[in-house]
Design an enzyme around this catalytic site. Structure first.
Site, short mmCIF file in Angstrom:
data_model
loop_
_atom_site.label_atom_id
_atom_site.label_comp_id
_atom_site.label_asym_id
_atom_site.label_seq_id
_atom_site.Cartn_x
_atom_site.Cartn_y
_atom_site.Cartn_z
N GLY A 13 0.83 -1.19 0.00
CA GLY A 13 0.00 0.00 0.00
C GLY A 13 0.87 1.24 0.00
O GLY A 13 1.96 1.24 -0.55
N CYS A 14 0.40 2.28 0.63
CA CYS A 14 1.11 3.55 0.67
C CYS A 14 2.47 3.38 1.35
O CYS A 14 2.56 2.85 2.45
CB CYS A 14 0.28 4.58 1.42
SG CYS A 14 1.10 6.17 1.60
#
Length: 180
Positions: A13-14
């Site tokens: 993810g981020c």
């Protein structure tokens, strides 16, 4: 990679979330947010966000294997993100947010596959693990403003709502491995 240092590259993810967690892990010496395994030369954040470059947001972790093992890095990895959602982490959607382990050596590949097999056998997750395990083809550091982002912007809304809870979860679950 030197004899006393190793490098791991992970996508979950981020990259701000992963970076913040791994900077707090004992044995980790450096974390660089960046982009891996895409096809566009010298990608920018805006290009990666378009989902058209093939890159994943990743962290490149330099660690001392005498203090923290590659397996331990992966144990943390599978606690701090959801490896069962394809191309998504929470509200972050797109191939750039996929779950991935990009290995640098055959030993890293073997360890990654063993960890995924064990988690699958133990039925730790309610859905199948979709984390891709591939050789690292390329890595590009993200722009400077992405580096050490959470430490520099702890009160930014995304950091408060998404990054801080992941850091807290890591600290609670791996208290004995948190840097003093």
């Amino acid at each position: 990679m030197t004899a006393s240092r190793e490098v791991a590259v992970l996508a979950g993810g981020c990259f701000w979330c992963l970076e913040a967690v791994y900077l707090g892990l004992r044995g980790v010496e450096k974390v660089v947010s960046g982009y891996a395994n895409g096809h566009t030369p010298n990608p920018t954040y805006q290009q990666v966000c378009s989902g058209m470059t093939g890159y994943a947001e990743v962290v490149e972790i330099t660690f001392d294997p005498n203090e923290v093992s590659y397996r331990e890095l992966l144990e943390v990895f599978f606690v701090i993100h959801d490896p069962t959602t394809l191309n998504r982490q929470g509200a972050d959607v797109g191939t750039q947010y996929r779950s991935g382990i990009y290995y640098l050596t055959p030993a890293q590949e073997e360890t990654a596959r063993q960890v995924v097999d064990a988690l699958t056998a133990e039925r730790v997750f309610d859905a199948p693990i979709v984390t891709e395990i591939e050789p690292l083809r390329n890595f590009h550091p993200a722009e400077d403003y992405h580096q050490n982002y959470f430490a520099r912007h702890p009160y930014q809304p995304y950091c408060m709502a998404v990054v801080a809870p992941k850091v807290a979860k890591f600290r609670k679950r791996f208290l004995e491995k948190v840097k003093a």
